[in-house]
Design a protein around this motif. Structure first.
Motif, PDB file in Angstrom:
ATOM      1  N   THR A  27      35.476  33.228  37.466  1.00 46.79           N
ATOM      2  CA  THR A  27      35.634  34.111  38.618  1.00 46.79           C
ATOM      3  C   THR A  27      35.950  33.301  39.869  1.00 46.79           C
ATOM      4  O   THR A  27      35.688  32.096  39.945  1.00 46.79           O
ATOM      5  CB  THR A  27      34.363  34.948  38.878  1.00 46.79           C
ATOM      6  N   TYR A  28      36.504  33.997  40.836  1.00 45.87           N
ATOM      7  CA  TYR A  28      36.810  33.410  42.144  1.00 45.87           C
ATOM      8  C   TYR A  28      36.426  34.426  43.207  1.00 45.87           C
ATOM      9  O   TYR A  28      36.607  35.628  43.022  1.00 45.87           O
ATOM     10  CB  TYR A  28      38.310  33.097  42.228  1.00 45.87           C
ATOM     11  N   TYR A  29      35.877  33.911  44.311  1.00 48.43           N
ATOM     12  CA  TYR A  29      35.509  34.787  45.417  1.00 48.43           C
ATOM     13  C   TYR A  29      35.999  34.204  46.734  1.00 48.43           C
ATOM     14  O   TYR A  29      35.947  32.986  46.953  1.00 48.43           O
ATOM     15  CB  TYR A  29      33.995  34.957  45.501  1.00 48.43           C
ATOM     16  N   SER A  30      36.437  35.075  47.605  1.00 49.40           N
ATOM     17  CA  SER A  30      36.691  34.670  48.978  1.00 49.40           C
ATOM     18  C   SER A  30      35.364  34.257  49.603  1.00 49.40           C
ATOM     19  O   SER A  30      34.311  34.832  49.295  1.00 49.40           O
ATOM     20  CB  SER A  30      37.293  35.836  49.760  1.00 49.40           C
ATOM     21  N   ALA A  54      38.169  38.872  45.276  1.00 54.52           N
ATOM     22  CA  ALA A  54      37.569  38.410  44.037  1.00 54.52           C
ATOM     23  C   ALA A  54      38.598  38.456  42.921  1.00 54.52           C
ATOM     24  O   ALA A  54      39.518  39.251  42.949  1.00 54.52           O
ATOM     25  CB  ALA A  54      36.359  39.251  43.650  1.00 54.52           C
ATOM     26  N   LYS A  55      38.382  37.581  41.952  1.00 48.65           N
ATOM     27  CA  LYS A  55      39.279  37.536  40.812  1.00 48.65           C
ATOM     28  C   LYS A  55      38.484  37.164  39.574  1.00 48.65           C
ATOM     29  O   LYS A  55      37.491  36.442  39.653  1.00 48.65           O
ATOM     30  CB  LYS A  55      40.391  36.516  41.043  1.00 48.65           C
ATOM     31  N   ILE A  56      38.946  37.676  38.425  1.00 50.28           N
ATOM     32  CA  ILE A  56      38.268  37.370  37.169  1.00 50.28           C
ATOM     33  C   ILE A  56      39.321  37.067  36.116  1.00 50.28           C
ATOM     34  O   ILE A  56      40.382  37.699  36.067  1.00 50.28           O
ATOM     35  CB  ILE A  56      37.340  38.529  36.749  1.00 50.28           C
ATOM     36  N   SER A  57      39.020  36.091  35.290  1.00 50.47           N
ATOM     37  CA  SER A  57      39.963  35.655  34.273  1.00 50.47           C
ATOM     38  C   SER A  57      40.061  36.667  33.138  1.00 50.47           C
ATOM     39  O   SER A  57      39.282  37.616  33.046  1.00 50.47           O
ATOM     40  CB  SER A  57      39.542  34.299  33.722  1.00 50.47           C
ATOM     41  N   ARG A  58      41.017  36.432  32.256  1.00 50.07           N
ATOM     42  CA  ARG A  58      41.283  37.360  31.157  1.00 50.07           C
ATOM     43  C   ARG A  58      40.037  37.640  30.305  1.00 50.07           C
ATOM     44  O   ARG A  58      39.755  38.779  29.960  1.00 50.07           O
ATOM     45  CB  ARG A  58      42.388  36.804  30.262  1.00 50.07           C
ATOM     46  N   SER A  59      39.299  36.584  30.011  1.00 55.23           N
ATOM     47  CA  SER A  59      38.125  36.749  29.153  1.00 55.23           C
ATOM     48  C   SER A  59      36.862  37.062  29.947  1.00 55.23           C
ATOM     49  O   SER A  59      35.832  37.395  29.371  1.00 55.23           O
ATOM     50  CB  SER A  59      37.891  35.470  28.343  1.00 55.23           C
ATOM     51  N   GLY A  60      36.937  36.913  31.267  1.00 58.05           N
ATOM     52  CA  GLY A  60      35.780  37.156  32.107  1.00 58.05           C
ATOM     53  C   GLY A  60      34.890  35.951  32.307  1.00 58.05           C
ATOM     54  O   GLY A  60      33.843  36.055  32.956  1.00 58.05           O
TER      55      GLY A  60
END
Length: 119
Positions: free
Chosen positions: A57-60, A48-54
């Motif tokens: 998002t990205y998920y496997s 998972a990933k989240i941008s600077r501001s939230g």
């Protein structure tokens, strides 16, 4: 930035855990944040990933719909809420700061926290 992950543990299949990552430094909000995992004998990859501001998002595909990443920039924290856990989710989970979705492109790493899911 220095990162410290926590919240791992042992849980039965179908259970839930929430991982936390504490960041030090006043530039936390300038980093995209990711959660990676690495099982024994396997490569580390992003879950998972989240941008600077939230706001992004990205998920496997392996965890989408079961895991939720969030962050609180005021507290210098990033979280990974994990639900419907499966034995194959067993791994050491790492938080990281940086760009992209590859472990090679991340600039900073936490120490990892072990998640064990039993069937």
């Amino acid at each position: 930035v220095q990162l410290q992950a926590s919240g791992g543990g042992s849980v039965q299949a179908g259970g839930s855990l929430r991982l936390s990552c504490t960041a030090s430094g006043r530039t936390f909000s300038s980093y995209n944040m990711g959660w990676f995992r690495q099982a024994p004998g396997k490569e580390r990859f992003i879950v998972a990933k989240i941008s600077r501001s939230g706001d992004s998002t990205y998920y496997s595909e392996l965890v989408e719909g079961r895991f939720t990443v969030s962050r609180d920039n005021a507290k210098n924290m990033v979280y990974l809420q994990m639900t419907s856990l499966k034995p194959e989710d067993t791994a050491v989970y790492y938080c990281a700061a940086g760009d992209g979705t590859s472990a090679r492109t991340m600039n900073y790493w936490g120490q990892g926290t072990l998640v064990t899911v039993s069937s």
